[in-house]
Design a protein around this motif. Structure first.
Motif, PDB file in Angstrom:
ATOM      1  N   ALA A  64       0.832  -1.207   0.000  1.00 33.05           N
ATOM      2  CA  ALA A  64       0.000   0.000   0.000  1.00 33.05           C
ATOM      3  C   ALA A  64       0.864   1.254   0.000  1.00 33.05           C
ATOM      4  N   THR A  65       2.008   1.208   0.665  1.00 35.19           N
ATOM      5  CA  THR A  65       2.929   2.348   0.656  1.00 35.19           C
ATOM      6  C   THR A  65       3.452   2.615  -0.747  1.00 35.19           C
ATOM      7  N   VAL A  66       3.751   1.541  -1.488  1.00 32.46           N
ATOM      8  CA  VAL A  66       4.198   1.701  -2.872  1.00 32.46           C
ATOM      9  C   VAL A  66       3.094   2.320  -3.718  1.00 32.46           C
ATOM     10  N   ILE A  67       1.848   1.886  -3.499  1.00 35.36           N
ATOM     11  CA  ILE A  67       0.722   2.423  -4.263  1.00 35.36           C
ATOM     12  C   ILE A  67       0.552   3.919  -3.996  1.00 35.36           C
ATOM     13  N   LYS A  68       0.702   4.332  -2.749  1.00 30.81           N
ATOM     14  CA  LYS A  68       0.598   5.760  -2.429  1.00 30.81           C
ATOM     15  C   LYS A  68       1.680   6.561  -3.141  1.00 30.81           C
ATOM     16  N   HIS A  69       2.830   5.963  -3.335  1.00 32.28           N
ATOM     17  CA  HIS A  69       3.924   6.664  -4.018  1.00 32.28           C
ATOM     18  C   HIS A  69       3.602   6.903  -5.486  1.00 32.28           C
TER      19      HIS A  69
END
Length: 711
Positions: A349-354
């Protein structure tokens, strides 16, 4: 090899007893008001909540040969139709008892097999006259209107006498009590979805006049009769029926407040959005009271109908539909979202936010993303033992070398998103996350095909096959949000949505606050979806509510009273031997008892009768009326059109539409009958059970050892 032998073809057939016992556990699954069951594992103390014959059989410890055959039969029905398993399970038990009754009366096994088979074939021929074409169903849906109550002039009335008219269920009253804005569909800031996907969809509470203003007249186009085609308008204001008892759901009084400008959220449309000749009403008739799945399916039908105007498709495409269960939200938040919705880890999810709305380069992998994976059909050289496939002269761990090479390949082609059909190496996943590459595993093949068509990517089996032409463009990823705009943070897993311009894929997001209901909701959705799919494929449906089974019962009883052959002159051949004639009446009456038990249990489960005795009297009453009519099929069809064959009795939900006239699939129902009887007759014809292996020693030391002959 040591063996134990047991004679099973005794007067009380052991295999039939086992089938009857297993089938009796699923009696409460018949009818629309199914009872839930807890399956508790005494060893682990874990429990499972189930509400279907498939999950019941999967949860039981089936050690007997008959139980394993029953499991295979139900799994085959589920794989092909995903409906009819409860009917199959019940009839297996009912007809097992019927066969044992015949054995008790010294009826030879060949006579039981022959007469029962001929009797069921005759039933299948007889009920063909009850088949209703899809076009006729929709015409009756459109022509029916609600009957207003004297005390409620502004609300639609549903008949209180038994099964209500399904054609009345979604025909709306023209007097609207409130107005509200419709929900504009916003597929986020990304453009390119096919056929102007941002058109307006109407709320499920929208009134008849509201829908009429938002949907263009369909007319009498024959194509819309099957596909539900109709054009949506771009109006932004419509009126809603919010105070009718037929459309208000308990616990959802704040429905309108939950509808926000959510990106990528499809609201469930009004049934009339699919057009009077569309799929919405047909989905209602096939839903058997499952309101949540029905509304989701109406949303899917509306979207696929819109795409059909561009692609020329005319039926529900099951391959373009997926599901995702999201825990922690009330079930009222369930919706249909364009694209691929799945659960990812907080690190992903952190990668998606990026990514933040950036276009992504996508890679599709048709296999596992692991070092040991080899494609299906790969054969290693014989008599060769592989010690190390890729020697590393510089030393170090061979696994680290593979990880570095795979990471370098992905970064060299600037891949941001990888969808993998199989599993993903955990260490490689961690490396990709650190490099801000999103890798999602266990993706269905149909999802890969949808992204392949939308992005131009080409699926590869190994990363070493990757070249520039295999990488697709135009995909994006974002975190999934609920209908009120709030993000869902479930701690361990986070829902995310992956989409692309022109992607035909839809995901039914099923929300629930109870983890034990997740599998149940998913099963119910797929059951309804497959019912609609097979109804369109067959082009016809059966009247539901026990109408078909009542005709079978009437027909079999009439055959039992007639001398000679068990079926009609045209459909059924003469009995193989003259001596079978003396057993015909006994066997057919036993077969008919299975139908009567089926109808009695359905009436009890739907609160139409307080006991099976009362239910049996009600069935007999209708049989007498059908016989007096002269044409049982005409009587049944007329009663069905008037609101259902079995009317009367108490209604457990007097203020809700729970008992509308329903329709059933033709092929699924008749195939469930055939599979049930085939299984019973197969077990009936077995004469011995031979047990080998370690279980022989267990039986030798058990109290039942006297029933076995040890070889």
């Amino acid at each position: 090899l040591p063996m134990a032998f047991r004679d099973v073809n005794a007067r009380r057939h052991i295999g039939l007893q086992q089938l009857s016992s297993l089938a009796s556990t699923g009696r409460t699954f018949l009818g629309p008001m199914k009872s839930h069951k807890f399956i508790v594992d005494e060893i682990t103390n874990q429990s499972t909540l189930i509400c279907s014959a498939v999950r019941l059989i999967e949860s039981l410890d089936l050690t007997s040969a008959a139980g394993q055959l029953l499991n295979e039969t139900i799994q085959a029905q589920n794989k092909e139709f995903k409906t009819g398993m409860s009917t199959l399970l019940f009839l297996v038990g009912a007809w097992s008892n019927a066969a044992m009754e015949c054995l008790q009366q010294n009826v030879p096994v060949p006579a039981i097999v022959s007469v029962m088979s001929e009797g069921l074939n005759s039933c299948c021929e007889r009920v063909q006259c009850l088949q209703i074409s899809i076009n006729d169903v929709k015409k009756e849906l459109c022509s029916s209107r609600v009957r207003p109550k004297a005390s409620e002039s502004k609300t639609a009335q549903v008949g209180c006498d038994g099964l209500t008219n399904p054609w009345d269920l979604l025909c709306f009253q023209r007097d609207i009590s409130a107005t509200e804005d419709v929900i504009p569909i916003n597929s986020s800031s990304h453009q390119g979805d096919d056929c102007n996907f941002n058109k307006v969809l109407v709320s499920p509470l929208a009134g008849f006049d509201s829908v009429a203003s938002a949907v263009k007249a369909v007319g009498d186009r024959s194509s819309s009769a099957l596909s539900g085609s109709g054009d949506t308008a771009s109006g932004c204001i419509t009126r809603k029926l919010t105070h009718s008892r037929h459309f208000s759901t308990l616990g959802k009084s704040s429905f309108s407040s939950q509808q926000g400008n959510f990106q990528g959220y499809l609201s469930a449309p009004s049934a009339d959005l699919c057009g009077c000749c569309g799929l919405g009403h047909l989905a209602t008739a096939l839903s058997h009271g499952n309101q949540t799945s029905m509304k989701l399916l109406q949303s899917i039908a509306a979207y696929q109908q819109e795409r059909a105007e561009c692609s020329g498709s005319s039926q529900i495409n099951v391959a373009e539909i997926g599901t995702c269960c999201v825990l922690g939200l009330p079930e009222g938040y369930s919706c249909v979202s364009p694209g691929f919705v799945t659960l990812v880890s907080p690190e992903q999810a952190t990668v998606i936010k990026h990514f933040a709305d950036k276009p992504l380069r996508i890679l599709l992998m048709d296999g596992d993303l692991t070092e040991q994976y080899r494609h299906l059909g790969f054969n290693r050289p014989r008599n060769v033992r592989t010690i190390l496939e890729h020697p590393n002269p510089q030393g170090g761990n061979a696994g680290d070398v593979w990880l570095s090479r795979m990471s370098d390949i992905l970064m060299s082609f600037e891949v941001n998103l990888v969808l993998v059909k199989g599993t993903v190496c955990k260490n490689l996943m961690e490396r990709c996350i650190s490099s801000r590459i999103l890798v999602i595993g266990c993706v269905a093949r149909d999802v890969l095909c949808a992204f392949e068509a939308a992005t131009g990517a080409q699926a590869v089996t190994y990363l070493r096959q990757l070249n520039a032409s295999c990488v697709g463009n135009g995909a994006w990823a974002e975190l999934w949000e609920a209908s009120d705009g709030r993000a869902v943070d479930l701690g361990e897993l986070v829902p995310a949505r992956v989409s692309a311009g022109g992607l035909a894929l839809l995901t039914a997001v099923l929300t629930t606050a109870l983890p034990c209901r997740a599998q149940l909701l998913e099963d119910q959705f797929w059951t309804l979806l497959c019912r609609l799919h097979h109804a369109l494929k067959d082009g016809k449906v059966f009247p539901g509510g026990g109408a078909v089974e009542l005709l079978c019962l009437s027909h079999i009883q009439a055959l039992a009273e007639q001398p000679g052959r068990p079926g009609s002159n045209k459909a059924v051949r003469e009995l193989p031997s003259p001596w079978l004639a003396e057993y015909k009446s006994v066997v057919l009456q036993a077969l008919a008892s299975g139908w009567k038990q089926y109808l009695s249990v359905v009436l009890c489960n739907t609160a139409k009768a307080s006991s099976e005795l009362e239910a049996g009297a009600l069935v007999d009453h209708h049989l007498q009326k059908a016989a007096a009519c002269g044409s049982p099929s005409a009587y049944i069809l007329e009663e069905f059109r008037r609101g259902g064959v079995f009317r009367g009795g108490c209604d457990p939900f007097p203020n809700q539409v729970t008992d509308s006239k329903v329709c059933d699939n033709v092929a699924a129902k008749t195939e469930a009958w055939r599979r049930a009887l085939d299984l019973v007759l197969l077990v009936l014809q077995t004469d011995a059970e031979i047990i080998t292996g370690s279980r022989r020693n267990q039986i030798l030391n058990s109290p039942v050892s006297s029933k076995f002959m040890f070889l």
